[in-house]
Design a protein around this motif. Structure first.
Motif, PDB file in Angstrom:
ATOM      1  N   THR A   1     -17.565 -48.106  18.580  1.00  0.00           N
ATOM      2  CA  THR A   1     -16.700 -48.331  19.736  1.00  0.00           C
ATOM      3  C   THR A   1     -17.422 -47.881  21.002  1.00  0.00           C
ATOM      4  OG1 THR A   1     -15.707 -46.150  19.522  1.00  0.00           O
ATOM      5  CG2 THR A   1     -14.630 -47.947  18.339  1.00  0.00           C
ATOM      6  N   PRO A   2     -16.966 -48.324  22.164  1.00  0.00           N
ATOM      7  CA  PRO A   2     -17.602 -47.885  23.410  1.00  0.00           C
ATOM      8  C   PRO A   2     -17.557 -46.370  23.618  1.00  0.00           C
ATOM      9  CG  PRO A   2     -16.246 -49.805  23.814  1.00  0.00           C
ATOM     10  CD  PRO A   2     -15.969 -49.386  22.405  1.00  0.00           C
ATOM     11  N   SER A   3     -16.500 -45.708  23.177  1.00  0.00           N
ATOM     12  CA  SER A   3     -16.423 -44.258  23.365  1.00  0.00           C
ATOM     13  C   SER A   3     -17.448 -43.533  22.497  1.00  0.00           C
ATOM     14  CB  SER A   3     -15.011 -43.749  23.056  1.00  0.00           C
ATOM     15  OG  SER A   3     -14.670 -44.023  21.724  1.00  0.00           O
ATOM     16  N   ILE A   4     -17.631 -43.992  21.268  1.00  0.00           N
ATOM     17  CA  ILE A   4     -18.639 -43.397  20.389  1.00  0.00           C
ATOM     18  C   ILE A   4     -20.034 -43.666  20.941  1.00  0.00           C
ATOM     19  CG2 ILE A   4     -19.665 -43.472  18.091  1.00  0.00           C
ATOM     20  CD1 ILE A   4     -17.044 -41.994  18.121  1.00  0.00           C
ATOM     21  N   ARG A   5     -20.266 -44.884  21.435  1.00  0.00           N
ATOM     22  CA  ARG A   5     -21.563 -45.216  22.040  1.00  0.00           C
ATOM     23  C   ARG A   5     -21.855 -44.320  23.245  1.00  0.00           C
ATOM     24  NH1 ARG A   5     -25.624 -48.363  19.770  1.00  0.00           N
ATOM     25  NH2 ARG A   5     -24.607 -49.772  18.300  1.00  0.00           N
ATOM     26  N   GLY A   6     -20.847 -44.035  24.053  1.00  0.00           N
ATOM     27  CA  GLY A   6     -21.025 -43.152  25.198  1.00  0.00           C
ATOM     28  C   GLY A   6     -21.376 -41.738  24.775  1.00  0.00           C
ATOM     29  N   MET A   7     -20.736 -41.257  23.707  1.00  0.00           N
ATOM     30  CA  MET A   7     -21.044 -39.922  23.201  1.00  0.00           C
ATOM     31  C   MET A   7     -22.474 -39.866  22.674  1.00  0.00           C
ATOM     32  SD  MET A   7     -17.354 -39.218  21.440  1.00  0.00           S
ATOM     33  CE  MET A   7     -17.863 -37.945  20.347  1.00  0.00           C
ATOM     34  N   ILE A   8     -22.904 -40.924  21.994  1.00  0.00           N
ATOM     35  CA  ILE A   8     -24.269 -40.975  21.475  1.00  0.00           C
ATOM     36  C   ILE A   8     -25.271 -41.016  22.620  1.00  0.00           C
ATOM     37  CG2 ILE A   8     -25.909 -42.398  20.187  1.00  0.00           C
ATOM     38  CD1 ILE A   8     -23.536 -43.175  18.365  1.00  0.00           C
ATOM     39  N   ASN A   9     -24.965 -41.779  23.670  1.00  0.00           N
ATOM     40  CA  ASN A   9     -25.866 -41.844  24.824  1.00  0.00           C
ATOM     41  C   ASN A   9     -25.990 -40.494  25.522  1.00  0.00           C
ATOM     42  OD1 ASN A   9     -26.529 -44.530  24.496  1.00  0.00           O
ATOM     43  ND2 ASN A   9     -24.895 -45.249  25.840  1.00  0.00           N
ATOM     44  N   LYS A  10     -24.926 -39.712  25.523  1.00  0.00           N
ATOM     45  CA  LYS A  10     -24.952 -38.412  26.188  1.00  0.00           C
ATOM     46  C   LYS A  10     -25.900 -37.441  25.489  1.00  0.00           C
ATOM     47  CE  LYS A  10     -21.936 -34.909  28.074  1.00  0.00           C
ATOM     48  NZ  LYS A  10     -20.571 -34.596  28.446  1.00  0.00           N
ATOM     49  N   VAL A  11     -26.000 -37.543  24.165  1.00  0.00           N
ATOM     50  CA  VAL A  11     -26.873 -36.627  23.397  1.00  0.00           C
ATOM     51  C   VAL A  11     -27.982 -37.423  22.698  1.00  0.00           C
ATOM     52  CG1 VAL A  11     -25.176 -34.810  23.086  1.00  0.00           C
ATOM     53  CG2 VAL A  11     -25.264 -36.696  21.454  1.00  0.00           C
ATOM     54  N   SER A  12     -28.455 -38.485  23.336  1.00  0.00           N
ATOM     55  CA  SER A  12     -29.440 -39.377  22.708  1.00  0.00           C
ATOM     56  C   SER A  12     -30.761 -38.670  22.399  1.00  0.00           C
ATOM     57  CB  SER A  12     -29.695 -40.585  23.591  1.00  0.00           C
ATOM     58  OG  SER A  12     -30.239 -40.182  24.825  1.00  0.00           O
ATOM     59  N   HIS A  13     -31.073 -37.592  23.119  1.00  0.00           N
ATOM     60  CA  HIS A  13     -32.300 -36.849  22.859  1.00  0.00           C
ATOM     61  C   HIS A  13     -32.185 -35.950  21.634  1.00  0.00           C
ATOM     62  CE1 HIS A  13     -29.721 -34.378  25.363  1.00  0.00           C
ATOM     63  NE2 HIS A  13     -30.376 -33.321  24.950  1.00  0.00           N
ATOM     64  N   LEU A  14     -30.963 -35.778  21.106  1.00  0.00           N
ATOM     65  CA  LEU A  14     -30.740 -34.925  19.933  1.00  0.00           C
ATOM     66  C   LEU A  14     -30.426 -35.713  18.672  1.00  0.00           C
ATOM     67  CD1 LEU A  14     -28.418 -32.248  21.583  1.00  0.00           C
ATOM     68  CD2 LEU A  14     -30.865 -32.084  21.189  1.00  0.00           C
ATOM     69  N   VAL A  15     -30.053 -36.981  18.802  1.00  0.00           N
ATOM     70  CA  VAL A  15     -29.627 -37.771  17.647  1.00  0.00           C
ATOM     71  C   VAL A  15     -30.422 -39.063  17.555  1.00  0.00           C
ATOM     72  CG1 VAL A  15     -27.280 -36.841  17.760  1.00  0.00           C
ATOM     73  CG2 VAL A  15     -27.808 -38.983  18.909  1.00  0.00           C
ATOM     74  N   SER A  16     -30.324 -39.698  16.380  1.00  0.00           N
ATOM     75  CA  SER A  16     -30.892 -41.031  16.204  1.00  0.00           C
ATOM     76  C   SER A  16     -29.895 -41.856  15.407  1.00  0.00           C
ATOM     77  CB  SER A  16     -32.232 -40.979  15.490  1.00  0.00           C
ATOM     78  OG  SER A  16     -32.064 -40.552  14.155  1.00  0.00           O
ATOM     79  N   ILE A  17     -30.002 -43.160  15.533  1.00  0.00           N
ATOM     80  CA  ILE A  17     -29.130 -44.078  14.804  1.00  0.00           C
ATOM     81  C   ILE A  17     -29.857 -44.498  13.536  1.00  0.00           C
ATOM     82  CG2 ILE A  17     -27.961 -46.294  14.856  1.00  0.00           C
ATOM     83  CD1 ILE A  17     -27.631 -45.901  17.852  1.00  0.00           C
ATOM     84  N   VAL A  18     -29.189 -44.337  12.396  1.00  0.00           N
ATOM     85  CA  VAL A  18     -29.776 -44.649  11.088  1.00  0.00           C
ATOM     86  C   VAL A  18     -29.355 -46.060  10.713  1.00  0.00           C
ATOM     87  CG1 VAL A  18     -29.879 -43.987   8.665  1.00  0.00           C
ATOM     88  CG2 VAL A  18     -29.651 -42.237  10.429  1.00  0.00           C
ATOM     89  N   GLU A  19     -30.286 -46.844  10.261  1.00  0.00           N
ATOM     90  CA  GLU A  19     -29.972 -48.223   9.825  1.00  0.00           C
ATOM     91  C   GLU A  19     -29.487 -48.219   8.392  1.00  0.00           C
ATOM     92  OE1 GLU A  19     -29.936 -50.873  11.737  1.00  0.00           O
ATOM     93  OE2 GLU A  19     -30.513 -49.589  13.395  1.00  0.00           O
TER      94      GLU A  19
END
Length: 58
Positions: A40-58
């Protein structure tokens, strides 16, 4: 909706409090943990805020 998997890859030590709270809201409390959320857009925004700490797993 599509699912998205998020993995914490860097430590939360010395991060600002709002970033720590964002990681908590995503359900990431330890390194190398993977959580699954709706894409969802809200989850995407949260991921963008901490993008230097997390990665998206395929």
């Amino acid at each position: 909706m599509a699912k998205i998997k998020v993995k914490q890859v860097k430590s939360r030590i010395k991060c600002p409090k709002d970033q720590k709270m964002t990681l908590d809201a995503l359900g990431l409390r330890k390194l190398n943990r993977v959580v699954e959320h709706e894409d969802t857009p809200s989850i995407r925004g949260m991921i963008n805020k901490v993008s230097h700490l997390v990665s998206i797993v395929e």
